[in-house]
Design a protein around this motif. Structure first.
Motif, PDB file in Angstrom:
ATOM      1  N   CYS A  46      -8.163   5.459  -0.138  1.00  0.00           N
ATOM      2  CA  CYS A  46      -6.824   6.016   0.035  1.00  0.00           C
ATOM      3  C   CYS A  46      -5.821   5.008   0.575  1.00  0.00           C
ATOM      4  CB  CYS A  46      -6.877   7.218   0.965  1.00  0.00           C
ATOM      5  SG  CYS A  46      -7.451   6.821   2.642  1.00  0.00           S
ATOM      6  N   GLY A  47      -6.303   3.911   1.168  1.00  0.00           N
ATOM      7  CA  GLY A  47      -5.382   2.926   1.723  1.00  0.00           C
ATOM      8  C   GLY A  47      -4.518   3.521   2.816  1.00  0.00           C
ATOM      9  N   THR A  48      -3.221   3.261   2.744  1.00  0.00           N
ATOM     10  CA  THR A  48      -2.299   3.768   3.762  1.00  0.00           C
ATOM     11  C   THR A  48      -1.636   5.076   3.345  1.00  0.00           C
ATOM     12  OG1 THR A  48      -0.432   2.503   2.880  1.00  0.00           O
ATOM     13  CG2 THR A  48      -1.810   1.406   4.520  1.00  0.00           C
ATOM     14  N   GLY A  49      -2.105   5.667   2.238  1.00  0.00           N
ATOM     15  CA  GLY A  49      -1.622   6.985   1.857  1.00  0.00           C
ATOM     16  C   GLY A  49      -0.594   7.021   0.747  1.00  0.00           C
ATOM     17  N   ARG A  50      -0.514   5.971  -0.069  1.00  0.00           N
ATOM     18  CA  ARG A  50       0.471   5.942  -1.154  1.00  0.00           C
ATOM     19  C   ARG A  50       0.325   7.151  -2.070  1.00  0.00           C
ATOM     20  NH1 ARG A  50       1.111   4.091  -6.460  1.00  0.00           N
ATOM     21  NH2 ARG A  50      -1.114   3.660  -6.626  1.00  0.00           N
ATOM     22  N   GLY A  59       1.490  20.565  -1.433  1.00  0.00           N
ATOM     23  CA  GLY A  59       0.925  21.787  -0.875  1.00  0.00           C
ATOM     24  C   GLY A  59      -0.581  21.773  -0.711  1.00  0.00           C
ATOM     25  N   LYS A  60      -1.196  20.610  -0.897  1.00  0.00           N
ATOM     26  CA  LYS A  60      -2.643  20.519  -0.834  1.00  0.00           C
ATOM     27  C   LYS A  60      -3.124  19.972   0.514  1.00  0.00           C
ATOM     28  CE  LYS A  60      -3.282  21.835  -5.099  1.00  0.00           C
ATOM     29  NZ  LYS A  60      -3.990  23.101  -5.417  1.00  0.00           N
ATOM     30  N   ARG A  61      -4.374  20.268   0.812  1.00  0.00           N
ATOM     31  CA  ARG A  61      -5.067  19.663   1.938  1.00  0.00           C
ATOM     32  C   ARG A  61      -6.050  18.649   1.370  1.00  0.00           C
ATOM     33  NH1 ARG A  61      -9.603  20.172   5.173  1.00  0.00           N
ATOM     34  NH2 ARG A  61      -9.232  19.958   7.423  1.00  0.00           N
ATOM     35  N   ILE A  62      -6.197  17.509   2.011  1.00  0.00           N
ATOM     36  CA  ILE A  62      -6.977  16.438   1.397  1.00  0.00           C
ATOM     37  C   ILE A  62      -7.849  15.733   2.427  1.00  0.00           C
ATOM     38  CG2 ILE A  62      -5.141  14.698   1.716  1.00  0.00           C
ATOM     39  CD1 ILE A  62      -5.910  13.613  -1.087  1.00  0.00           C
ATOM     40  N   TRP A  63      -9.016  15.319   1.984  1.00  0.00           N
ATOM     41  CA  TRP A  63      -9.869  14.431   2.764  1.00  0.00           C
ATOM     42  C   TRP A  63      -9.625  13.020   2.220  1.00  0.00           C
ATOM     43  CZ3 TRP A  63     -15.143  16.278   4.868  1.00  0.00           C
ATOM     44  CH2 TRP A  63     -15.027  17.581   5.362  1.00  0.00           C
ATOM     45  N   ALA A  64      -9.312  12.087   3.103  1.00  0.00           N
ATOM     46  CA  ALA A  64      -8.932  10.732   2.694  1.00  0.00           C
ATOM     47  C   ALA A  64      -9.925   9.732   3.280  1.00  0.00           C
ATOM     48  CB  ALA A  64      -7.518  10.420   3.166  1.00  0.00           C
ATOM     49  N   LEU A  65     -10.484   8.898   2.413  1.00  0.00           N
ATOM     50  CA  LEU A  65     -11.544   7.979   2.824  1.00  0.00           C
ATOM     51  C   LEU A  65     -11.183   6.555   2.425  1.00  0.00           C
ATOM     52  CD1 LEU A  65     -15.334   8.594   2.445  1.00  0.00           C
ATOM     53  CD2 LEU A  65     -14.366   6.516   1.445  1.00  0.00           C
ATOM     54  N   ASP A  66     -11.446   5.619   3.330  1.00  0.00           N
ATOM     55  CA  ASP A  66     -11.228   4.209   3.024  1.00  0.00           C
ATOM     56  C   ASP A  66     -12.210   3.379   3.835  1.00  0.00           C
ATOM     57  OD1 ASP A  66      -8.749   2.675   1.521  1.00  0.00           O
ATOM     58  OD2 ASP A  66      -9.683   1.415   3.052  1.00  0.00           O
ATOM     59  N   TYR A  67     -12.466   2.169   3.365  1.00  0.00           N
ATOM     60  CA  TYR A  67     -13.393   1.278   4.071  1.00  0.00           C
ATOM     61  C   TYR A  67     -12.695   0.477   5.159  1.00  0.00           C
ATOM     62  CZ  TYR A  67     -17.614  -1.586   4.514  1.00  0.00           C
ATOM     63  OH  TYR A  67     -18.745  -2.198   4.980  1.00  0.00           O
ATOM     64  N   SER A  68     -11.363   0.442   5.132  1.00  0.00           N
ATOM     65  CA  SER A  68     -10.595  -0.333   6.097  1.00  0.00           C
ATOM     66  C   SER A  68     -10.008   0.579   7.167  1.00  0.00           C
ATOM     67  CB  SER A  68      -9.464  -1.086   5.386  1.00  0.00           C
ATOM     68  OG  SER A  68      -8.549  -1.619   6.318  1.00  0.00           O
ATOM     69  N   GLN A  69     -10.462   0.413   8.402  1.00  0.00           N
ATOM     70  CA  GLN A  69      -9.905   1.204   9.496  1.00  0.00           C
ATOM     71  C   GLN A  69      -8.447   0.840   9.735  1.00  0.00           C
ATOM     72  OE1 GLN A  69     -11.506   3.794  11.226  1.00  0.00           O
ATOM     73  NE2 GLN A  69      -9.368   4.120  11.812  1.00  0.00           N
ATOM     74  N   MET A  71      -6.222   0.193   7.480  1.00  0.00           N
ATOM     75  CA  MET A  71      -5.450   1.002   6.542  1.00  0.00           C
ATOM     76  C   MET A  71      -5.331   2.447   7.035  1.00  0.00           C
ATOM     77  SD  MET A  71      -4.365  -0.652   3.849  1.00  0.00           S
ATOM     78  CE  MET A  71      -4.671  -2.115   2.864  1.00  0.00           C
ATOM     79  N   LEU A  72      -6.426   3.000   7.507  1.00  0.00           N
ATOM     80  CA  LEU A  72      -6.423   4.389   7.962  1.00  0.00           C
ATOM     81  C   LEU A  72      -5.558   4.566   9.204  1.00  0.00           C
ATOM     82  CD1 LEU A  72     -10.190   5.279   7.437  1.00  0.00           C
ATOM     83  CD2 LEU A  72      -8.258   5.966   6.018  1.00  0.00           C
ATOM     84  N   ASP A  73      -5.522   3.556  10.053  1.00  0.00           N
ATOM     85  CA  ASP A  73      -4.659   3.626  11.237  1.00  0.00           C
ATOM     86  C   ASP A  73      -3.196   3.746  10.826  1.00  0.00           C
ATOM     87  OD1 ASP A  73      -6.858   3.437  12.879  1.00  0.00           O
ATOM     88  OD2 ASP A  73      -6.600   1.296  13.313  1.00  0.00           O
ATOM     89  N   ILE A  74      -2.807   2.984   9.806  1.00  0.00           N
ATOM     90  CA  ILE A  74      -1.429   3.057   9.314  1.00  0.00           C
ATOM     91  C   ILE A  74      -1.167   4.416   8.693  1.00  0.00           C
ATOM     92  CG2 ILE A  74       0.192   2.116   7.615  1.00  0.00           C
ATOM     93  CD1 ILE A  74      -1.108  -0.621   8.082  1.00  0.00           C
ATOM     94  N   LEU A  75      -2.131   4.935   7.923  1.00  0.00           N
ATOM     95  CA  LEU A  75      -1.979   6.263   7.317  1.00  0.00           C
ATOM     96  C   LEU A  75      -1.732   7.317   8.387  1.00  0.00           C
ATOM     97  CD1 LEU A  75      -4.154   7.787   4.492  1.00  0.00           C
ATOM     98  CD2 LEU A  75      -3.615   9.121   6.511  1.00  0.00           C
ATOM     99  N   GLN A  90      -7.863  14.974   6.639  1.00  0.00           N
ATOM    100  CA  GLN A  90      -8.843  14.330   7.498  1.00  0.00           C
ATOM    101  C   GLN A  90      -9.104  12.943   6.955  1.00  0.00           C
ATOM    102  OE1 GLN A  90     -12.380  16.439   8.899  1.00  0.00           O
ATOM    103  NE2 GLN A  90     -11.565  18.358   8.059  1.00  0.00           N
ATOM    104  N   VAL A  91      -9.353  11.990   7.819  1.00  0.00           N
ATOM    105  CA  VAL A  91      -9.626  10.624   7.373  1.00  0.00           C
ATOM    106  C   VAL A  91     -11.046  10.223   7.766  1.00  0.00           C
ATOM    107  CG1 VAL A  91      -7.198   9.952   7.487  1.00  0.00           C
ATOM    108  CG2 VAL A  91      -8.664   9.552   9.464  1.00  0.00           C
ATOM    109  N   PHE A  92     -11.639   9.379   6.932  1.00  0.00           N
ATOM    110  CA  PHE A  92     -13.005   8.914   7.148  1.00  0.00           C
ATOM    111  C   PHE A  92     -13.085   7.437   6.767  1.00  0.00           C
ATOM    112  CE2 PHE A  92     -13.055  13.377   6.194  1.00  0.00           C
ATOM    113  CZ  PHE A  92     -13.915  13.912   7.144  1.00  0.00           C
TER     114      PHE A  92
END
Length: 255
Positions: A46-50, A59-69, A71-75, A90-92
Motif C-alpha cells: 500500500c505504500g503511503t496510501g496513494r 466508503g470502504k474499510r480496508i486492511w493495508a499492508l506493506d513491508y516498509s514501516q 511507508m506505513l508511518d507516513i500513511l 488497519q495497517v500491517f
C-alpha cells in the motif's frame, strides 16, 4: 524486520515517495471500481496510501499492508491529518511472501507494479499461495505488473534517462530526477538507479531492482497456481491485453 533485506532497502527513501509518485492518479478509478462490491479488502504494498485513501473515501474499510514501516508511518500520519478514523483502516507491516492475517478477503489488491519486486519465480509462487489462503472462495486477486519493453532492456548505466522534476511538498524545493539501468538477461532483473538532485546540487541515489516478467511467463506461473485468469488488460481503462502498453493487469479467481 531485517533492514538488510532487499525489500526493506528498496523503499528507504520514503520521504520522496509521495512528492514524486503521488502525482500518478490515472489508475486510481480502476482500483476503486475493483472494490465497489467488496466488503473485506486487503491492499498489499500500500505504500503511503496513494490507492488506499481513495478506496476509503469511496466508503470502504480496508486492511493495508506493506513491508516498509517507514511507508506505513507516513500513511498513518496522513490519515490522522485527514481525520480518517482508525476503524476505517488497519495497517500491517508484513512480507507479501509470508503474510499472516486472521481474516479472509473478498478482494486483494497488489498495486503500483509491486509484484515486480518479487525477484524470483519461487517468490512469486509463494505470494500466490499466501494470497490464496487469505481469499474467500469467490474472492479475487487483482494486480498490475510491468511488461518488458525492448528499449528499456538496452539502457546503459553510462547514460541518463527520463529526466524530470518535482517539488517537495514541505518546502517547495525543486528536485530533479533521472535514472539509468542495466538489465541482467539471465535473472531478468533490471537494476535501476534513481538520482535525486536538490537545488544545492546534493544528490541522493536510490538503487532498486525490478524483476521483469514476460506475458506468457506470468500466464504460465498463474496456470500452475490455485488461480485462473478471469481478465487480463492492457491498461486501466479495461482494454483487452494486446501488449501495446508497458502494463499487464490481471484479475484472478480461485480455481
Amino acid at each position: 524486520m531485517n533492514e538488510k533485506d532487499y525489500f526493506f532497502e528498496n523503499y528507504r527513501i520514503a520521504d520522496f515517495y509521495d512528492d514524486y509518485y503521488g502525482r500518478n492518479t490515472g489508475d486510481i478509478p480502476f482500483w476503486v471500481e475493483c472494490c465497489k462490491d467488496a466488503e473485506d479488502i486487503l491492499e498489499i504494498a500500500c505504500g503511503t496510501g496513494r490507492i488506499t485513501f481513495p478506496i476509503i473515501n469511496s466508503g470502504k474499510r480496508i486492511w493495508a499492508l506493506d513491508y516498509s514501516q517507514a511507508m506505513l508511518d507516513i500513511l498513518e500520519e496522513k490519515a490522522k491529518n485527514a481525520n480518517i478514523s482508525s476503524d476505517q483502516y488497519q495497517v500491517f507491516c508484513q512480507d507479501m511472501r509470508d503474510m499472516r492475517l486472521d481474516k479472509k478477503f473478498d478482494v486483494i489488491l497488489i498495486t503500483s507494479n509491486s509484484v515486480n519486486h518479487l525477484e524470483t519465480t519461487e517468490d512469486f509462487e509463494k505470494m500466490l499461495e499466501c494470497v490464496s489462503s487469505l481469499l474467500k472462495d469467490d474472492g479475487k486477486l487483482i494486480f498490475d505488473a510491468l511488461k518488458p519493453r525492448f528499449k528499456f532492456l538496452q539502457r546503459s548505466m553510462n547514460e541518463y534517462y527520463d529526466e524530470d522534476e518535482f517539488l517537495l511538498a514541505k518546502t517547495g524545493e525543486k528536485i530533479k530526477i533521472c535514472e539509468n539501468s542495466k538489465y541482467n538477461h539471465a535473472t531478468q532483473i533490471n537494476n535501476v538507479n534513481y538520482y535525486y538532485t536538490d537545488s544545492k546540487g546534493k544528490q541522493t541515489i536510490l538503487n532498486t531492482k525490478v524483476r521483469l516478467y514476460f506475458p506468457q511467463e506470468l500466464d504460465y506461473i498463474i496456470s500452475k497456481s490455485k488461480f485462473k485468469i478471469k481478465n487480463k488488460y492492457d491498461w486501466y481503462d479495461y482494454r483487452d491485453f494486446e501488449g501495446k502498453t508497458n502494463e499487464q493487469i490481471f484479475i484472478l479467481e480461485k480455481k
